[in-house]
Design a protein around this motif. Structure first.
Motif, PDB file in Angstrom:
ATOM      1  N   LEU A  40     -34.786 -70.370 -57.992  1.00 42.09           N
ATOM      2  CA  LEU A  40     -34.169 -71.352 -58.884  1.00 42.09           C
ATOM      3  C   LEU A  40     -34.324 -72.766 -58.353  1.00 42.09           C
ATOM      4  N   PHE A  41     -34.183 -72.948 -57.044  1.00 45.67           N
ATOM      5  CA  PHE A  41     -34.412 -74.278 -56.454  1.00 45.67           C
ATOM      6  C   PHE A  41     -35.834 -74.745 -56.743  1.00 45.67           C
ATOM      7  N   LEU A  42     -36.799 -73.840 -56.639  1.00 43.16           N
ATOM      8  CA  LEU A  42     -38.192 -74.192 -56.912  1.00 43.16           C
ATOM      9  C   LEU A  42     -38.404 -74.508 -58.391  1.00 43.16           C
ATOM     10  N   LEU A  43     -37.763 -73.746 -59.273  1.00 40.82           N
ATOM     11  CA  LEU A  43     -37.951 -73.956 -60.708  1.00 40.82           C
ATOM     12  C   LEU A  43     -37.257 -75.213 -61.219  1.00 40.82           C
ATOM     13  N   ILE A  44     -36.290 -75.722 -60.474  1.00 42.90           N
ATOM     14  CA  ILE A  44     -35.689 -77.012 -60.843  1.00 42.90           C
ATOM     15  C   ILE A  44     -36.761 -78.099 -60.817  1.00 42.90           C
ATOM     16  N   GLU A  45     -37.693 -77.962 -59.896  1.00 47.59           N
ATOM     17  CA  GLU A  45     -38.767 -78.963 -59.751  1.00 47.59           C
ATOM     18  C   GLU A  45     -39.808 -78.842 -60.856  1.00 47.59           C
ATOM     19  N   GLY A  46     -39.876 -77.694 -61.525  1.00 46.02           N
ATOM     20  CA  GLY A  46     -40.834 -77.489 -62.605  1.00 46.02           C
ATOM     21  C   GLY A  46     -41.325 -76.056 -62.639  1.00 46.02           C
ATOM     22  N   GLU A  47     -42.170 -75.776 -63.618  1.00 43.37           N
ATOM     23  CA  GLU A  47     -42.711 -74.426 -63.789  1.00 43.37           C
ATOM     24  C   GLU A  47     -43.481 -73.978 -62.552  1.00 43.37           C
ATOM     25  N   CYS A  48     -43.441 -72.673 -62.311  1.00 43.57           N
ATOM     26  CA  CYS A  48     -44.193 -72.074 -61.202  1.00 43.57           C
ATOM     27  C   CYS A  48     -44.803 -70.759 -61.656  1.00 43.57           C
ATOM     28  N   SER A  49     -45.919 -70.423 -61.058  1.00 44.10           N
ATOM     29  CA  SER A  49     -46.531 -69.115 -61.276  1.00 44.10           C
ATOM     30  C   SER A  49     -46.046 -68.167 -60.183  1.00 44.10           C
ATOM     31  N   VAL A  50     -46.320 -66.886 -60.364  1.00 48.72           N
ATOM     32  CA  VAL A  50     -45.965 -65.896 -59.345  1.00 48.72           C
ATOM     33  C   VAL A  50     -46.656 -66.249 -58.028  1.00 48.72           C
ATOM     34  N   SER A  65     -41.929 -60.466 -58.205  1.00 38.83           N
ATOM     35  CA  SER A  65     -41.820 -59.958 -59.571  1.00 38.83           C
ATOM     36  C   SER A  65     -40.475 -59.296 -59.819  1.00 38.83           C
ATOM     37  N   ARG A  66     -39.978 -58.559 -58.839  1.00 42.76           N
ATOM     38  CA  ARG A  66     -38.676 -57.892 -58.968  1.00 42.76           C
ATOM     39  C   ARG A  66     -37.577 -58.926 -59.216  1.00 42.76           C
ATOM     40  N   HIS A  67     -37.593 -60.014 -58.451  1.00 40.45           N
ATOM     41  CA  HIS A  67     -36.581 -61.062 -58.625  1.00 40.45           C
ATOM     42  C   HIS A  67     -36.752 -61.780 -59.962  1.00 40.45           C
ATOM     43  N   LEU A  68     -37.987 -62.021 -60.357  1.00 37.63           N
ATOM     44  CA  LEU A  68     -38.241 -62.691 -61.633  1.00 37.63           C
ATOM     45  C   LEU A  68     -37.760 -61.849 -62.809  1.00 37.63           C
ATOM     46  N   ILE A  69     -37.954 -60.541 -62.716  1.00 41.18           N
ATOM     47  CA  ILE A  69     -37.500 -59.639 -63.787  1.00 41.18           C
ATOM     48  C   ILE A  69     -35.973 -59.706 -63.909  1.00 41.18           C
ATOM     49  N   ILE A  70     -35.283 -59.680 -62.794  1.00 40.24           N
ATOM     50  CA  ILE A  70     -33.815 -59.752 -62.829  1.00 40.24           C
ATOM     51  C   ILE A  70     -33.368 -61.072 -63.447  1.00 40.24           C
ATOM     52  N   LEU A  71     -33.979 -62.177 -63.033  1.00 38.87           N
ATOM     53  CA  LEU A  71     -33.609 -63.484 -63.585  1.00 38.87           C
ATOM     54  C   LEU A  71     -33.944 -63.582 -65.070  1.00 38.87           C
ATOM     55  N   ARG A  72     -35.097 -63.053 -65.454  1.00 37.20           N
ATOM     56  CA  ARG A  72     -35.506 -63.104 -66.870  1.00 37.20           C
ATOM     57  C   ARG A  72     -34.634 -62.189 -67.729  1.00 37.20           C
ATOM     58  N   ASP A  73     -34.328 -60.986 -67.244  1.00 39.55           N
ATOM     59  CA  ASP A  73     -33.483 -60.057 -67.997  1.00 39.55           C
ATOM     60  C   ASP A  73     -32.079 -60.611 -68.224  1.00 39.55           C
ATOM     61  N   ASN A  75     -31.549 -63.824 -68.751  1.00 39.92           N
ATOM     62  CA  ASN A  75     -31.728 -65.058 -69.517  1.00 39.92           C
ATOM     63  C   ASN A  75     -31.530 -66.325 -68.686  1.00 39.92           C
ATOM     64  N   ILE A  76     -31.862 -66.261 -67.401  1.00 38.30           N
ATOM     65  CA  ILE A  76     -31.740 -67.419 -66.525  1.00 38.30           C
ATOM     66  C   ILE A  76     -33.067 -68.162 -66.456  1.00 38.30           C
ATOM     67  N   ILE A  77     -34.162 -67.406 -66.529  1.00 41.80           N
ATOM     68  CA  ILE A  77     -35.499 -68.009 -66.569  1.00 41.80           C
ATOM     69  C   ILE A  77     -36.258 -67.446 -67.764  1.00 41.80           C
ATOM     70  N   ARG A  78     -37.339 -68.097 -68.118  1.00 44.87           N
ATOM     71  CA  ARG A  78     -38.229 -67.613 -69.178  1.00 44.87           C
ATOM     72  C   ARG A  78     -39.653 -67.676 -68.639  1.00 44.87           C
ATOM     73  N   SER A  79     -40.521 -66.944 -69.304  1.00 44.21           N
ATOM     74  CA  SER A  79     -41.931 -66.941 -68.910  1.00 44.21           C
ATOM     75  C   SER A  79     -42.777 -67.319 -70.111  1.00 44.21           C
ATOM     76  N   ARG A  80     -43.952 -67.891 -69.809  1.00 42.89           N
ATOM     77  CA  ARG A  80     -44.929 -68.176 -70.858  1.00 42.89           C
ATOM     78  C   ARG A  80     -46.309 -67.979 -70.270  1.00 42.89           C
ATOM     79  N   ARG A  81     -47.182 -67.437 -71.092  1.00 41.84           N
ATOM     80  CA  ARG A  81     -48.554 -67.189 -70.665  1.00 41.84           C
ATOM     81  C   ARG A  81     -49.333 -68.491 -70.737  1.00 41.84           C
ATOM     82  N   CYS A  82     -50.089 -68.756 -69.692  1.00 44.80           N
ATOM     83  CA  CYS A  82     -50.926 -69.956 -69.607  1.00 44.80           C
ATOM     84  C   CYS A  82     -52.296 -69.496 -69.088  1.00 44.80           C
ATOM     85  N   GLY A  83     -53.195 -69.143 -70.016  1.00 43.97           N
ATOM     86  CA  GLY A  83     -54.481 -68.568 -69.621  1.00 43.97           C
ATOM     87  C   GLY A  83     -54.255 -67.192 -69.024  1.00 43.97           C
ATOM     88  N   LYS A  84     -54.749 -66.979 -67.802  1.00 40.35           N
ATOM     89  CA  LYS A  84     -54.557 -65.693 -67.125  1.00 40.35           C
ATOM     90  C   LYS A  84     -53.266 -65.662 -66.303  1.00 40.35           C
TER      91      LYS A  84
END
Length: 125
Positions: A40-50, A65-73, A75-84
């Protein structure tokens, strides 16, 4: 624990306050993990990839990925596809405000703006 974290806080009745307390407690339980707080500290600065998160956290792809799934499930973070790649960001400005408030509470502002939760003394009764 998969309750959604809402950015709306309009509870008025006792039942509503009880439900709000459960939601807030679940939200804090999700955050009660060093790696997820770091994300979350990193995402405050802006979008990040895995990959970017892996590098910063020094964690395996599975671990991140495990932590991202918990945060996304929750509704604390969201994901968007950007190319690959998949980019992650915060869902609500209030999350950033709360994380910054925790940082202000836990960290010495006179130090070099570095935060070591290991140095924080917790008082329990």
């Amino acid at each position: 624990m998969t309750s959604a974290v809402a950015c709306d806080d309009s509870a008025t009745s006792s039942d509503d306050q009880g439900r709000a307390a459960v939601i807030k407690s679940d939200f804090l339980a999700v955050l009660a993990n060093r790696q997820r707080m770091h994300i979350l500290f990193l995402l405050i600065e802006g979008e990040c990839s895995v990959g970017e998160l892996m590098q910063e956290l020094r964690e395996t792809p599975v671990g991140v990925s495990r932590h991202l799934i918990i945060l996304r499930d929750n509704n604390i973070i969201r994901s968007r596809r950007c190319g690959k790649s998949v980019r992650y960001s915060l869902t609500c400005p209030r999350v950033a405000q709360m994380v910054k408030a925790l940082s202000d509470i836990c960290c010495d502002k006179d130090a070099e703006q570095t935060c070591s939760l290991g140095e924080l003394e917790l008082v329990t009764s």
